[in-house]
Scaffold this active site. Structure first.
Site, mmCIF file in Angstrom:
data_model
loop_
_atom_site.group_PDB
_atom_site.id
_atom_site.type_symbol
_atom_site.label_atom_id
_atom_site.label_comp_id
_atom_site.label_asym_id
_atom_site.label_seq_id
_atom_site.Cartn_x
_atom_site.Cartn_y
_atom_site.Cartn_z
ATOM 1 N N ILE A 204 -44.518 53.540 62.990
ATOM 2 C CA ILE A 204 -45.141 52.684 61.830
ATOM 3 C C ILE A 204 -45.006 53.675 60.413
ATOM 4 C CG2 ILE A 204 -47.504 51.884 60.914
ATOM 5 C CD1 ILE A 204 -46.582 50.320 63.402
ATOM 6 N N HIS A 205 -44.663 52.916 59.507
ATOM 7 C CA HIS A 205 -44.558 53.777 58.347
ATOM 8 C C HIS A 205 -44.462 52.918 57.118
ATOM 9 C CE1 HIS A 205 -40.142 52.973 58.560
ATOM 10 N NE2 HIS A 205 -40.279 52.956 57.329
ATOM 11 N N ARG A 206 -44.198 51.556 57.162
ATOM 12 C CA ARG A 206 -44.032 50.513 56.091
ATOM 13 C C ARG A 206 -44.989 50.700 55.015
ATOM 14 N NH1 ARG A 206 -38.807 48.402 55.043
ATOM 15 N NH2 ARG A 206 -37.877 48.016 57.011
ATOM 16 N N ARG A 239 -46.104 60.007 56.485
ATOM 17 C CA ARG A 239 -47.091 58.887 55.716
ATOM 18 C C ARG A 239 -48.187 58.569 56.430
ATOM 19 N NH1 ARG A 239 -46.235 54.816 51.755
ATOM 20 N NH2 ARG A 239 -44.183 54.582 51.664
ATOM 21 N N ASP A 278 -42.628 48.776 62.866
ATOM 22 C CA ASP A 278 -42.440 48.025 61.617
ATOM 23 C C ASP A 278 -41.296 48.450 60.915
ATOM 24 O OD1 ASP A 278 -43.057 50.427 60.601
ATOM 25 O OD2 ASP A 278 -44.864 49.906 59.547
#
Ligand code: UD1
Length: 347
Positions: A204-206, A239, A278
């Protein structure tokens, strides 16, 4: 010989540039590599240059950890300076990051032709920074290398038909090379104590999932539910790590690990039972490894993977019957791109 100036900056671009870089050299072209510095951790950057044998960048612009406007602005200024020095015949950019758009704009303003690898992708969600980057880059490019027929059709809808080529997907080229190399060189399953075929891989990073805390908490709950059904291991983007610390949340039952190098990630995904992500690239890689994927987003640019029954949106219908996707090519996309570039710059 005319020179090609290639711009990379973020993790997926190092992977995409690797097969193309080798093919450009084989086609006799000189390539100058510029790293914008967008991704800068050893685990997010250096390891990829080592493992993928990409030439060392001639420039590292060290632009990172800024808001979108400041990041893009500083990249534009510094990229323009390097282009004025190098006077390339063509600028080559990849994907949909801020580095991609800054490179394309800087070149276009200097009347240097731009080639865009992974052109024509659309999520039709303009709230994503990546969607804006894609649209701007495609509209200032002279050579547009599409991975799929859907991407070509998207460009035609926007009136972009000149210089458009369906070449297949360079990430497939990269995956084929990495699978062979990772089996001998990666011991990630042993290191993490995992058994092939029994675990899922999550990433997950978007911005769309990490900018809004309520949305992020929903993603965390989804992962927690998935982890109750079996082991989930999550290589965690900086992030996302930062956000978890800020919010004091972390998905219970999910095994968090540092970002992985490409060979470790390839072996991990190759032997997984499922992928939850994502990331754009990982959705496709899951298919390349024939591992089913759930995309933790409300739409995807890689609609073929959904149509072919290998991917589904987290709130969408279950996967349909599975079939292969011929669009992505036979692992020769990088060669086709290098040949088209060679023809373009020597004509
Ligand atoms: C960027 C791309 C995205 C791509 C992704 C791949 C844009 C708009 N987004 O998102 O399309 O899928 O790369 O990973 O260009 N950070 C570190 N160390 C690093 C890199 C980043 O600590 O090596 C931190 C940054 O300081 C920042 C955050 O992570 O706080 C996000 O990085 P950023 O470059 O803004 O975008 P990505 O989320 O990586």
């Amino acid at each position: 010989m005319p020179r090609i100036l290639t711009i990379v900056g973020a993790r997926p671009q190092f992977i995409k540039a690797s097969p193309v870089s080798h093919a450009l050299a084989a086609a006799g072209l000189t390539e100058i590599l510029v790293h914008t510095g967008q991704h800068f951790d050893a685990l997010m950057s250096d390891v990829f240059f080592d493992e993928l044998a990409i030439p060392k960048p001639s420039y590292n612009l060290e632009v990172n950890s800024l808001g979108h406007g400041a990041m893009t602005g500083r990249m534009l200024e510094k990229l323009e300076a390097s282009m004025r020095i190098e006077k390339p015949a063509l600028v080559l950019v990849y994907g949909d990051t801020n580095s991609t758009m800054a490179g394309a704009l800087a070149a276009a303003k200097l009347n240097i032709p731009v080639a865009h690898v992974e052109a024509g992708l659309r999520s039709f969600n303009r709230r994503m920074p990546e969607e804006i980057n894609r649209i701007v880059t495609d509209h200032v490019s002279s050579l547009l290398f599409c991975p799929t027929r859907t991407a070509m059709a998207n460009l035609a809808t926007e009136g972009v038909t000149q210089g458009v080529h369906a070449v297949g997907d360079v990430m497939y080229d990269a995956t084929i090379a990495a699978v062979a190399r990772s089996e001998g060189r990666s011991s990630i399953l042993e290191t993490l104590g995992l058994t092939a075929g029994t675990y899922a891989v999550a990433t997950i990073h978007r911005a769309e999932n990490t900018d809004d805390p309520a949305r992020f908490v929903k993603v965390v709950s989804w992962l927690e539910a998935a982890a109750r059904d079996g082991v989930v291991v999550m290589p965690t983007h900086p992030r996302t790590r930062k956000l978890m610390a800020q919010l004091g949340v972390s998905p219970a039952g999910v095994q968090l690990v540092d970002p992985l190098g490409y060979l470790d990630m390839t072996r991990l995904v190759h032997h997984a039972r499922a992928v939850f992500t994502d990331s754009g690239g990982l959705q496709k890689e899951a298919y390349f490894h024939r591992v089913p994927c759930v995309t933790l987003r409300d739409e995807t640019e890689w609609v073929e993977t959904v149509e072919a029954g290998w991917n589904r949106l987290w709130e969408g219908p279950n996967c349909g019957p599975r079939h292969d996707i011929p669009d992505y090519g036979q692992g020769r996309a990088a060669h086709l791109i290098a040949d088209l570039i060679a023809t373009y710059v020597t004509k």
